[in-house]
Design a protein around this motif. Sequence first.
Motif, mmCIF file in Angstrom:
data_model
loop_
_atom_site.group_PDB
_atom_site.id
_atom_site.type_symbol
_atom_site.label_atom_id
_atom_site.label_comp_id
_atom_site.label_asym_id
_atom_site.label_seq_id
_atom_site.Cartn_x
_atom_site.Cartn_y
_atom_site.Cartn_z
ATOM 1 N N VAL A 140 -6.912 -11.542 -0.582
ATOM 2 C CA VAL A 140 -6.094 -10.935 -1.626
ATOM 3 C C VAL A 140 -6.687 -11.393 -2.951
ATOM 4 O O VAL A 140 -6.715 -12.583 -3.253
ATOM 5 N N LEU A 141 -7.195 -10.445 -3.721
ATOM 6 C CA LEU A 141 -7.819 -10.771 -4.998
ATOM 7 C C LEU A 141 -6.778 -11.075 -6.063
ATOM 8 O O LEU A 141 -5.681 -10.529 -6.035
ATOM 9 N N GLY A 142 -7.161 -11.923 -6.996
ATOM 10 C CA GLY A 142 -6.268 -12.279 -8.093
ATOM 11 C C GLY A 142 -5.694 -13.671 -7.917
ATOM 12 O O GLY A 142 -5.899 -14.325 -6.900
ATOM 13 N N ALA A 143 -4.989 -14.094 -8.931
ATOM 14 C CA ALA A 143 -4.384 -15.427 -8.904
ATOM 15 C C ALA A 143 -3.275 -15.474 -7.859
ATOM 16 O O ALA A 143 -2.495 -14.531 -7.742
ATOM 17 N N PRO A 144 -3.194 -16.564 -7.097
ATOM 18 C CA PRO A 144 -2.099 -16.674 -6.136
ATOM 19 C C PRO A 144 -0.762 -16.753 -6.874
ATOM 20 O O PRO A 144 -0.689 -17.295 -7.983
ATOM 21 N N VAL A 145 0.261 -16.192 -6.257
ATOM 22 C CA VAL A 145 1.586 -16.143 -6.878
ATOM 23 C C VAL A 145 2.577 -16.861 -5.967
ATOM 24 O O VAL A 145 2.662 -16.544 -4.783
ATOM 25 N N PRO A 146 3.339 -17.811 -6.502
ATOM 26 C CA PRO A 146 4.355 -18.466 -5.680
ATOM 27 C C PRO A 146 5.589 -17.587 -5.542
ATOM 28 O O PRO A 146 5.875 -16.764 -6.416
ATOM 29 N N GLU A 166 3.977 -9.283 -3.557
ATOM 30 C CA GLU A 166 4.257 -8.894 -2.165
ATOM 31 C C GLU A 166 3.619 -7.542 -1.848
ATOM 32 O O GLU A 166 3.048 -7.365 -0.776
ATOM 33 N N LYS A 167 3.707 -6.610 -2.783
ATOM 34 C CA LYS A 167 3.104 -5.287 -2.575
ATOM 35 C C LYS A 167 1.590 -5.379 -2.449
ATOM 36 O O LYS A 167 0.990 -4.761 -1.572
ATOM 37 N N MET A 168 0.961 -6.151 -3.336
ATOM 38 C CA MET A 168 -0.504 -6.296 -3.305
ATOM 39 C C MET A 168 -0.960 -6.987 -2.024
ATOM 40 O O MET A 168 -1.938 -6.579 -1.401
ATOM 41 N N GLY A 169 -0.256 -8.036 -1.634
ATOM 42 C CA GLY A 169 -0.606 -8.760 -0.411
ATOM 43 C C GLY A 169 -0.420 -7.899 0.821
ATOM 44 O O GLY A 169 -1.263 -7.891 1.725
ATOM 45 N N ALA A 170 0.685 -7.143 0.875
ATOM 46 C CA ALA A 170 0.942 -6.269 2.019
ATOM 47 C C ALA A 170 -0.125 -5.179 2.111
ATOM 48 O O ALA A 170 -0.600 -4.859 3.209
ATOM 49 N N LEU A 171 -0.531 -4.632 0.981
ATOM 50 C CA LEU A 171 -1.577 -3.615 0.976
ATOM 51 C C LEU A 171 -2.892 -4.194 1.497
ATOM 52 O O LEU A 171 -3.564 -3.583 2.334
ATOM 53 N N ALA A 172 -3.261 -5.388 1.023
ATOM 54 C CA ALA A 172 -4.492 -6.036 1.493
ATOM 55 C C ALA A 172 -4.429 -6.298 2.995
ATOM 56 O O ALA A 172 -5.414 -6.094 3.714
ATOM 57 N N ALA A 173 -3.273 -6.715 3.489
ATOM 58 C CA ALA A 173 -3.114 -6.993 4.925
ATOM 59 C C ALA A 173 -3.219 -5.704 5.744
ATOM 60 O O ALA A 173 -3.883 -5.677 6.785
ATOM 61 N N LYS A 174 -2.576 -4.633 5.280
ATOM 62 C CA LYS A 174 -2.650 -3.348 5.995
ATOM 63 C C LYS A 174 -4.084 -2.832 6.050
ATOM 64 O O LYS A 174 -4.539 -2.352 7.089
ATOM 65 N N LEU A 175 -4.787 -2.914 4.917
ATOM 66 C CA LEU A 175 -6.181 -2.460 4.889
ATOM 67 C C LEU A 175 -7.054 -3.298 5.817
ATOM 68 O O LEU A 175 -7.915 -2.767 6.520
ATOM 69 N N ALA A 176 -6.829 -4.613 5.833
ATOM 70 C CA ALA A 176 -7.605 -5.493 6.716
ATOM 71 C C ALA A 176 -7.329 -5.175 8.179
ATOM 72 O O ALA A 176 -8.249 -5.148 9.006
ATOM 73 N N MET A 177 -6.058 -4.920 8.528
ATOM 74 C CA MET A 177 -5.714 -4.573 9.913
ATOM 75 C C MET A 177 -6.432 -3.295 10.333
ATOM 76 O O MET A 177 -6.986 -3.212 11.426
ATOM 77 N N LYS A 178 -6.421 -2.311 9.439
ATOM 78 C CA LYS A 178 -7.060 -1.033 9.749
ATOM 79 C C LYS A 178 -8.568 -1.204 9.895
ATOM 80 O O LYS A 178 -9.167 -0.740 10.869
ATOM 81 N N LYS A 179 -9.192 -1.877 8.937
ATOM 82 C CA LYS A 179 -10.642 -2.059 8.945
ATOM 83 C C LYS A 179 -11.101 -2.877 10.156
ATOM 84 O O LYS A 179 -12.123 -2.579 10.770
ATOM 85 N N GLN A 180 -10.339 -3.908 10.510
ATOM 86 C CA GLN A 180 -10.715 -4.796 11.612
ATOM 87 C C GLN A 180 -10.144 -4.340 12.958
ATOM 88 O O GLN A 180 -10.337 -5.004 13.969
ATOM 89 N N LYS A 181 -9.409 -3.207 12.939
ATOM 90 C CA LYS A 181 -8.806 -2.641 14.148
ATOM 91 C C LYS A 181 -7.945 -3.673 14.878
ATOM 92 O O LYS A 181 -8.062 -3.877 16.082
ATOM 93 N N LYS A 183 3.803 -15.235 3.857
ATOM 94 C CA LYS A 183 4.485 -14.839 5.097
ATOM 95 C C LYS A 183 5.311 -13.574 4.885
ATOM 96 O O LYS A 183 5.346 -12.695 5.745
ATOM 97 N N ASP A 184 5.947 -13.448 3.725
ATOM 98 C CA ASP A 184 6.737 -12.251 3.430
ATOM 99 C C ASP A 184 5.867 -11.001 3.395
ATOM 100 O O ASP A 184 6.211 -9.968 3.956
ATOM 101 N N TYR A 185 4.706 -11.058 2.720
ATOM 102 C CA TYR A 185 3.898 -9.845 2.658
ATOM 103 C C TYR A 185 3.201 -9.553 3.967
ATOM 104 O O TYR A 185 2.975 -8.388 4.296
ATOM 105 N N LEU A 186 2.907 -10.573 4.766
ATOM 106 C CA LEU A 186 2.348 -10.304 6.103
ATOM 107 C C LEU A 186 3.386 -9.595 6.961
ATOM 108 O O LEU A 186 3.068 -8.679 7.719
ATOM 109 N N GLU A 187 4.632 -10.002 6.832
ATOM 110 C CA GLU A 187 5.716 -9.350 7.581
ATOM 111 C C GLU A 187 5.884 -7.905 7.116
ATOM 112 O O GLU A 187 5.985 -6.987 7.939
#
Length: 122
Positions: free
Chosen positions: A16-22, A43-58, A92-96
């Motif tokens: 996830v690019l950018g500064a980490p956010v607590p 949360e939106k940015m992290g969830a998007l990165a996770a969805k794209l990674a899941m798709k790319k890595q199958k 954990k929230d954005y992964l969920e």
Amino acid sequence: MAEAAQEQDKVLNITVLGAPVPKERPRLGKGKVYTPSKTRNAEKMGALAAKLAMKKQKVTAFEGPVSVAVQFFRNRKVTAKPDLDNYVKLMKDYLEKAGVFAIGDEQVVAVFAGKFKSEREA
């Protein structure tokens, strides 16, 4: 920030690019409770990165217990604030939200986390 969730031999790598956010606490305003926009956006940015990674890595949703390894990089001095656990909560929230867990973030049985100084934020 980079993390890997693992289920036996199943691995998902996410950056996830950018500064980490607590994770910020909910706020009360105009008679109702709301999530601060900085947290919602992260949360939106992290969830998007996770969805794209899941798709790319199958990779499909993790079914059983999950171990998570995560590194947070900041371009500032590494201090006690913000708390490492608040970074992990948001992650954990954005992964969920992204559907990484088949059941929910209660599947996470181990977290290996650290925050580190970097010349530039990832």
